[in-house]
Scaffold this motif. Structure first.
Motif, PDB file in Angstrom:
ATOM      1  N   UNK A 148       0.828  -1.206   0.000  1.00  0.00           N
ATOM      2  CA  UNK A 148       0.000   0.000   0.000  1.00  0.00           C
ATOM      3  C   UNK A 148       0.866   1.261   0.000  1.00  0.00           C
ATOM      4  N   UNK A 149       1.957   1.215   0.794  1.00  0.00           N
ATOM      5  CA  UNK A 149       2.843   2.376   0.849  1.00  0.00           C
ATOM      6  C   UNK A 149       3.478   2.622  -0.513  1.00  0.00           C
ATOM      7  N   UNK A 150       3.888   1.511  -1.187  1.00  0.00           N
ATOM      8  CA  UNK A 150       4.486   1.651  -2.506  1.00  0.00           C
ATOM      9  C   UNK A 150       3.491   2.285  -3.466  1.00  0.00           C
ATOM     10  N   UNK A 151       2.268   1.803  -3.433  1.00  0.00           N
ATOM     11  CA  UNK A 151       1.224   2.368  -4.296  1.00  0.00           C
ATOM     12  C   UNK A 151       1.104   3.864  -4.069  1.00  0.00           C
ATOM     13  N   UNK A 152       1.069   4.236  -2.791  1.00  0.00           N
ATOM     14  CA  UNK A 152       0.828   5.632  -2.419  1.00  0.00           C
ATOM     15  C   UNK A 152       2.031   6.509  -2.757  1.00  0.00           C
ATOM     16  N   UNK A 164       1.701   7.277  -6.390  1.00  0.00           N
ATOM     17  CA  UNK A 164       0.816   8.380  -6.043  1.00  0.00           C
ATOM     18  C   UNK A 164      -0.670   8.041  -6.063  1.00  0.00           C
ATOM     19  N   UNK A 165      -0.987   6.755  -5.862  1.00  0.00           N
ATOM     20  CA  UNK A 165      -2.397   6.373  -5.869  1.00  0.00           C
ATOM     21  C   UNK A 165      -3.092   6.800  -4.589  1.00  0.00           C
ATOM     22  N   UNK A 166      -4.288   7.317  -4.685  1.00  0.00           N
ATOM     23  CA  UNK A 166      -5.062   7.607  -3.471  1.00  0.00           C
ATOM     24  C   UNK A 166      -6.253   6.670  -3.435  1.00  0.00           C
ATOM     25  N   UNK A 167      -6.160   5.671  -2.554  1.00  0.00           N
ATOM     26  CA  UNK A 167      -7.218   4.671  -2.514  1.00  0.00           C
ATOM     27  C   UNK A 167      -8.350   5.135  -1.628  1.00  0.00           C
ATOM     28  N   UNK A 168      -9.488   5.361  -2.207  1.00  0.00           N
ATOM     29  CA  UNK A 168     -10.639   5.645  -1.353  1.00  0.00           C
ATOM     30  C   UNK A 168     -11.609   4.484  -1.379  1.00  0.00           C
ATOM     31  N   UNK A 169     -11.648   3.783  -2.480  1.00  0.00           N
ATOM     32  CA  UNK A 169     -12.464   2.570  -2.473  1.00  0.00           C
ATOM     33  C   UNK A 169     -11.770   1.573  -1.546  1.00  0.00           C
ATOM     34  N   UNK A 170     -12.397   0.417  -1.339  1.00  0.00           N
ATOM     35  CA  UNK A 170     -11.725  -0.577  -0.494  1.00  0.00           C
ATOM     36  C   UNK A 170     -12.483  -0.830   0.786  1.00  0.00           C
ATOM     37  N   UNK A 171     -13.772  -0.535   0.793  1.00  0.00           N
ATOM     38  CA  UNK A 171     -14.574  -0.811   1.981  1.00  0.00           C
ATOM     39  C   UNK A 171     -14.582  -2.318   2.274  1.00  0.00           C
TER      40      UNK A 171
END
Ligand code: UDP
Ligand code: MG
Length: 339
Positions: free
Chosen positions: A254-258, A262-269
């Motif tokens: 997740x850190x790598x993605x971010x 530069x991904x901002x994950x808001x989905x993922x409930x």
């Protein structure tokens, strides 16, 4: 062996009974007939585990008519394993056989156990070749014994219950053990010496219903697993490693993605809820396993006596006194006698 000369019986038969009034007289008749075949002095020590029917009255009548019958009456129901334990405390024989009081273990089989003991085995346990119980119960027993065998650090034989004969030396060792949550077949295996098994067919109950409702059976199974295995605790540790490892990998991902992409994950409930529920479940399970051990530790450290005797019938006065002294001082009765 000088059992015959000292007046102590050569063979003691220990019988736990809880609400078995319909079986008492048949049990007595069959047991005496079987033991008389062996032609050595014997005693039958019945522990009445707080029966609420006429079991005790019938036992008392038998004991009054036959000095070989002795009865220990508990002040309430303490459970099968505790009743067996008390019987072992009171038995005086050079060899002590333990048998169920519902005639599921045939008394006629005791002479065969006794023969093996005479050959020099310190423990001879009866192995059930067959059972006449419901399919579900049989399957549960099979599973439990196999699980116990895989998990436990003592070699507890498959499909053997408490039906067995033990040498005085083994009984003395068992009597020294202070543990409260007893699993007699486990400590019996733990003691060692020369042990062997012989097969028998377990019969259906003579009368009445099983006095082991599901709750008591589960408790017995837990006692067996928890007292003779650390595997459940180790499983929790392993699980902890696996889950922490996965969590760490996920964090990196997740850190790598971010940071890198530069991904901002808001989905993922869904994934969040799944992870939370999964972890919650594992934590509760682990707490439960720990609790099983902690609860037993608590039980042990209270150091309460294992059982309370309301009255006894058929024992000598001297024996009685030494029992009381032993109970008060928490020492073995033989020691109390010597004082
Ligand atoms: N028993 C006992 N206390 C109890 C439950 C059972 O002394 O709390 C005795 C019971 O009278 C019988 C033996 O232990 O002589 C085995 O119990 P049961 O036959 O009910 O168990 P199962 O054979 O069904 O496993
Ligand atoms: Mg039974």
């Amino acid at each position: 062996m000088n059992a015959a000369t000292s007046g102590a019986p050569t063979l003691s038969l220990v019988v736990p009974m809880y609400n078995e009034e319909e079986t008492v007289s048949t049990f007595y008749r069959r047991a005496v007939a079987a033991l008389e075949q062996i032609a050595v002095p014997f005693e039958i020590v019945v522990v009445d585990d707080g029966s609420t029917d006429g079991t005790f009255e019938r036992l008392r009548a038998l004991a009054e008519g036959d000095s070989r019958v002795k009865v220990v009456r508990f002040s309430r129901n303490f459970g099968h394993q505790t009743a067996v334990t008390a019987g072992l405390h009171y038995a005086k024989g050079a060899a002590v056989a333990v048998i169920d009081g519902d005639l599921q273990d045939p008394p006629e089989f005791v002479p065969r156990l006794f023969e093996k003991w005479r050959e020099g085995f310190e423990v001879v346990y009866a192995v059930r070749r067959s059972r006449k119980e419901s399919v579900l119960k049989r399957a549960a027993y099979r599973l439990f014994y196999r699980l116990l065998r895989r998990l436990s650090y003592v070699d507890i034989p498959l499909d053997s219950g408490d039906f067995a004969i033990m040498d005085r030396r083994v009984v003395d060792e068992l009597n020294k053990m202070p543990e409260r949550n007893r699993f007699v077949r486990g400590i019996r295996a733990w003691v060692g010496f020369r042990q062997t098994g012989i097969e028998y067919d377990r019969e259906p109950r003579f009368a009445g219903e099983s006095k082991y409702p599901l709750g008591k059976l589960v408790k017995l199974a837990y006692d067996g697993l928890v007292s003779y295995s650390f595997v459940p605790l180790r499983m929790v540790t392993h699980l902890g490693f696996v889950i922490s490892g996965s969590a760490f990998a996920l964090i990196l991902y997740l850190l790598t993605l971010r940071l890198v992409y530069g991904e901002r994950l808001v989905t993922g409930w869904t994934s969040t809820v799944v992870v939370v529920l999964f972890l919650g479940g594992i934590q509760l399970l682990s707490l439960g396993i720990l609790g099983e051990y902690v609860g037993r530790i608590f039980d042990e450290v209270k150091r309460r006596p294992l059982y309370v005797v309301r009255e006894t019938v058929g024992f000598d006065r001297a024996e009685e006194l030494s029992k009381t002294a032993a109970a008060e001082l928490e020492i073995a009765p033989e020691v109390a006698l010597r004082r």
